[in-house]
Design a protein around this motif. Structure first.
Motif, PDB file in Angstrom:
ATOM      1  N   PRO A 179       0.807  -1.226   0.000  1.00  0.00           N
ATOM      2  CA  PRO A 179       0.000   0.000   0.000  1.00  0.00           C
ATOM      3  C   PRO A 179       0.843   1.280   0.000  1.00  0.00           C
ATOM      4  N   GLU A 180       2.134   1.173   0.287  1.00  0.00           N
ATOM      5  CA  GLU A 180       3.015   2.351   0.317  1.00  0.00           C
ATOM      6  C   GLU A 180       3.700   2.587  -1.031  1.00  0.00           C
ATOM      7  N   ASN A 226       1.579  -8.593  11.643  1.00  0.00           N
ATOM      8  CA  ASN A 226       2.254  -7.533  10.896  1.00  0.00           C
ATOM      9  C   ASN A 226       3.130  -8.160   9.818  1.00  0.00           C
ATOM     10  N   PHE A 227       3.158  -7.515   8.673  1.00  0.00           N
ATOM     11  CA  PHE A 227       3.878  -7.990   7.498  1.00  0.00           C
ATOM     12  C   PHE A 227       4.619  -6.794   6.923  1.00  0.00           C
ATOM     13  N   SER A 228       5.816  -7.008   6.417  1.00  0.00           N
ATOM     14  CA  SER A 228       6.612  -5.901   5.874  1.00  0.00           C
ATOM     15  C   SER A 228       6.918  -6.106   4.403  1.00  0.00           C
ATOM     16  N   SER A 284      10.571  -4.239  -0.280  1.00  0.00           N
ATOM     17  CA  SER A 284      11.165  -3.097  -0.978  1.00  0.00           C
ATOM     18  C   SER A 284      11.293  -1.862  -0.102  1.00  0.00           C
ATOM     19  N   CYS A 285      10.162  -1.413   0.444  1.00  0.00           N
ATOM     20  CA  CYS A 285      10.185  -0.158   1.201  1.00  0.00           C
ATOM     21  C   CYS A 285      10.092  -0.366   2.712  1.00  0.00           C
ATOM     22  N   HIS A 286       9.905  -1.619   3.134  1.00  0.00           N
ATOM     23  CA  HIS A 286       9.830  -2.002   4.543  1.00  0.00           C
ATOM     24  C   HIS A 286       8.622  -1.423   5.276  1.00  0.00           C
TER      25      HIS A 286
END
Length: 59
Positions: A11-12, A30-32, A35-37
């Motif tokens: 979503p970022e 939570n999931f990261s 690419s952008c963390h």
């Protein structure tokens, strides 16, 4: 046997990729993004409702 996959989108940064639903953490975990963390609940990374349903079948 057919291997399942789900489509994810950050979503970022809007990076798109595919994952095996059996290898993903719980939907409320939570999931990261790799690419952008950006970190959010896994459900927020699901591209479609169908992808969300697929993950639910494997949990």
């Amino acid at each position: 046997m057919v291997e399942a996959f789900v489509r994810l989108v950050c979503p970022e940064c809007t990076k798109e990729w595919q994952e095996n639903p059996a290898e993903l953490p719980g939907l409320r975990t939570n999931f990261s993004c790799s690419s952008c963390h950006a970190t959010r609940r896994l459900t927020e990374f699901m591209r479609t409702e169908r992808d969300l349903e697929t993950v639910r079948q494997f949990q």
